[in-house]
Design a protein around this motif. Sequence first.
Motif, mmCIF file in Angstrom:
data_model
loop_
_atom_site.group_PDB
_atom_site.id
_atom_site.type_symbol
_atom_site.label_atom_id
_atom_site.label_comp_id
_atom_site.label_asym_id
_atom_site.label_seq_id
_atom_site.Cartn_x
_atom_site.Cartn_y
_atom_site.Cartn_z
ATOM 1 N N ARG A 227 0.812 -1.213 0.000
ATOM 2 C CA ARG A 227 0.000 0.000 0.000
ATOM 3 C C ARG A 227 0.851 1.271 0.000
ATOM 4 N NH1 ARG A 227 -5.368 -0.641 1.967
ATOM 5 N NH2 ARG A 227 -5.885 -2.800 2.456
ATOM 6 N N GLY A 228 1.952 1.251 0.744
ATOM 7 C CA GLY A 228 2.742 2.465 0.918
ATOM 8 C C GLY A 228 3.547 2.825 -0.310
ATOM 9 N N ALA A 229 3.759 4.124 -0.519
ATOM 10 C CA ALA A 229 4.600 4.585 -1.624
ATOM 11 C C ALA A 229 5.996 4.004 -1.468
ATOM 12 C CB ALA A 229 4.653 6.105 -1.626
ATOM 13 N N PRO A 230 6.679 3.696 -2.587
ATOM 14 C CA PRO A 230 7.983 3.036 -2.492
ATOM 15 C C PRO A 230 9.030 3.847 -1.735
ATOM 16 C CG PRO A 230 7.517 3.754 -4.739
ATOM 17 C CD PRO A 230 6.257 3.886 -3.976
ATOM 18 N N ASP A 231 8.850 5.174 -1.674
ATOM 19 C CA ASP A 231 9.828 6.001 -0.973
ATOM 20 C C ASP A 231 9.358 6.404 0.419
ATOM 21 O OD1 ASP A 231 7.800 7.504 -2.055
ATOM 22 O OD2 ASP A 231 9.039 9.256 -2.451
ATOM 23 N N SER A 232 8.343 5.723 0.940
ATOM 24 C CA SER A 232 7.825 6.056 2.262
ATOM 25 C C SER A 232 8.491 5.207 3.341
ATOM 26 C CB SER A 232 6.307 5.833 2.314
ATOM 27 O OG SER A 232 5.999 4.462 2.169
ATOM 28 N N THR A 233 8.364 5.674 4.573
ATOM 29 C CA THR A 233 8.896 4.911 5.709
ATOM 30 C C THR A 233 8.156 3.588 5.863
ATOM 31 O OG1 THR A 233 9.433 6.993 6.824
ATOM 32 C CG2 THR A 233 9.365 5.015 8.182
ATOM 33 N N ASP A 234 6.844 3.590 5.589
ATOM 34 C CA ASP A 234 6.062 2.350 5.687
ATOM 35 C C ASP A 234 6.575 1.298 4.715
ATOM 36 O OD1 ASP A 234 4.495 3.409 7.647
ATOM 37 O OD2 ASP A 234 2.847 3.980 6.306
ATOM 38 N N ALA A 235 6.894 1.721 3.485
ATOM 39 C CA ALA A 235 7.400 0.766 2.495
ATOM 40 C C ALA A 235 8.753 0.209 2.921
ATOM 41 C CB ALA A 235 7.500 1.430 1.123
ATOM 42 N N ALA A 236 9.621 1.062 3.463
ATOM 43 C CA ALA A 236 10.930 0.589 3.925
ATOM 44 C C ALA A 236 10.775 -0.409 5.074
ATOM 45 C CB ALA A 236 11.789 1.772 4.347
ATOM 46 N N ASP A 237 9.870 -0.107 6.000
ATOM 47 C CA ASP A 237 9.625 -1.042 7.100
ATOM 48 C C ASP A 237 9.043 -2.358 6.583
ATOM 49 O OD1 ASP A 237 10.516 0.877 8.854
ATOM 50 O OD2 ASP A 237 8.503 1.598 9.371
ATOM 51 N N LEU A 238 8.154 -2.257 5.597
ATOM 52 C CA LEU A 238 7.564 -3.468 5.036
ATOM 53 C C LEU A 238 8.624 -4.334 4.381
ATOM 54 C CD1 LEU A 238 5.167 -5.241 4.252
ATOM 55 C CD2 LEU A 238 4.822 -3.769 2.245
#
Length: 726
Positions: free
Chosen positions: A490-501
Amino acid sequence: MPLGTVRRRSRDVPAPGTARRRGAVLARLGAASAAHARLVVAVWLVLAAAAAALVPGLLQRLSPPPLELRGSVSAEAAALIARSFPHQGDEQLVLAFDSATLRSRDPRYQRAVAAVVEALHARPDIGGLQPLPSPAQVNPHHAYVMAGVHGDERARQRNLPAQIATAARAARDASGGTVTVALVGVSPVFAELIRADLDDLRRMELVTVPLILLLLVVGLGAAGAVAVPLLVAGGAGLLSLGVLALGGAAIGIDSTLLTATVTICLALGLDYCLLILLRYRQGRREGGGPREAAAHAVATAGSTVSWCAMIIMITAACMLIIPAPAVLSMALAAVLAAFLTLTAALTLAPALLVLLDRRLEPTRRLWRARRDDRPPAWLRIAGHLMRRPGRYALAATLLLLLAAVPALDLRLGLHFDRHTLARTDVGHGLAQMEDDHLANLTLLALPHAPGTGPVDPSALTAALERDPRVTMTGAIDNGRDLTLVTIAGRGAPDSTDAADLVRDIGRTAQESLPAGQRVLMTGAAAMLAEVYDEMRGRAWQVIALVLLASFVLLLITFRSLLIPLKAIAMNLLSVGATLGLVTLCFQGTGSTGDINAAVPLLALTVVFGLSMDYEVFLVHRIAEHYRRTGDNTAAVLHGLRHTARPITLAAAIIAVTFAGLLFTHRHDFQQAGFAVAVAIIIDATLIRMVLVPALMRLLGHRNWWLPRPLARLLPPLRPVDGPPTG
């Protein structure tokens, strides 16, 4: 005790040694350039013309800032997927379809999607195309198809415009213009950034050059004096473009490297030439001929400039240990710019000074002369500082520490610049995918031995599907040696959520798959996370190298133990205040609210190198006077009197040059430009004009203390000459 009455014998300062070879070499270089001024200028004109002829080719071959780390896990995964699943290509793009009136199940919409797939499939640079499932949260007017693209990075950038045109034309013809399509992925995003960078570079020059011209006119007051720094900086800048164009034929030159090189060349070229120009004018006023003054200027101020350029090159080179492409671009830009501007300052500047000799002195003053014999206000303040150095040092330190407090909340990240992309097709496609919770695709490569059967990813996919951040999963095997798992987040590839995922996917894979199973991950989010982790992990190594290099260079230059330690402490204080102000002004703004992870590295290397320039300028003047008189207080006042004008003018020029980056659209460029400009202003005011003089007044003769073991190890060096008075 009366001001200036405390004296120490001059033996407290290391005496000048006999090693004058560097000054003699530079004097001969300056004399030769002055004696053959027309030839030197002609050679530079030829080089500049050749470089200008190469610029169009450079702009055509310009590549985006690479995202992938060479030799990284994501690079290995991408290569393995491209080899084992040829239809996946070397990069995976997403075709984002949209219609204001038609739903994705409408026959006309379906015909448009089929037409685009057919048109792209006919291209040799496109591999397989496969529709992506549409979860319930996807807008019914949207549809997505994943496309594998063949070729290396430069080939993908070269083919991208034709691919976009092919897809747009097919969608328009099949739907009558009711269905649109955008190509979304790393290559399209950075292609848009290249175009924005070139436009911003032109806009920045239109803003900064007039301001720099105004500063030079006010500071120098003569047309010829203004022309010399501009011609030297312009010549160095053009030559740097030529070097990049030649290098671009063998390696990729990205837009970040181009922008940084041009900006640093302009700033350093003006800075270095200004010091040589002021020394030349001083020599002419003292009765020397043009050639003699040029040789003396290169031997003295040119020696200072050489040290400063070497410091910048060494501190910038410390960043080369970080393989992140953006960091490497900044490091190479600083090294190349410092070397070329130094070359121009030592050769082109003396030639131009001789040719424009009659136009270098101001014909009239821009301000009226004082009618009394009172010293200027700033010098009276300096005298007050010498009488109360402790109070000034404490006040300046507290002010800088207060400015540094916001840096305690500094949040770093690596992001696509949404402000730049907002008005582009790829920006709309990226926003559309984020709204539909299909913002990023991560690919897991699970290699297995031939003949052993596919890896069973069911436990992994089941665990991931329970994660609310995951939209969908899918798995295929090539029937030979590789199982591929596709995960949409769901999170944008440059978001903190994507990095955590991405990090959580790695841990989940290790727990869900058989022991010993290799897991290789790639995708935009995975690559960004790798770059960020690499930058954070090696940042302390870079800091240690910069501090060590700065200490050794200043130790050799001044043959003092306390001056290098004091300079490092002052620069760290300046960098801390700069990062605090960057945090205060930029954190929470823009689409992400983070500070680009490369900005602190820039502040700790390039800014550290630039700050050392003013340390060299000021302390050399103080050291020279103290060696002659043994009076520490008078030496500090002498250093302030004779360096205030050149330091102020040079700092103003560099600050304006880098502040021009604030007029670009990219937030990372704005943050970098703000950081350098603010750091230079802080350094030229609070640090060099308040803290350094106050501390040198407090330390007295201890400034020049050097333990005997170190004194025996260091060769006796003649300190390079400080900046001229004007």
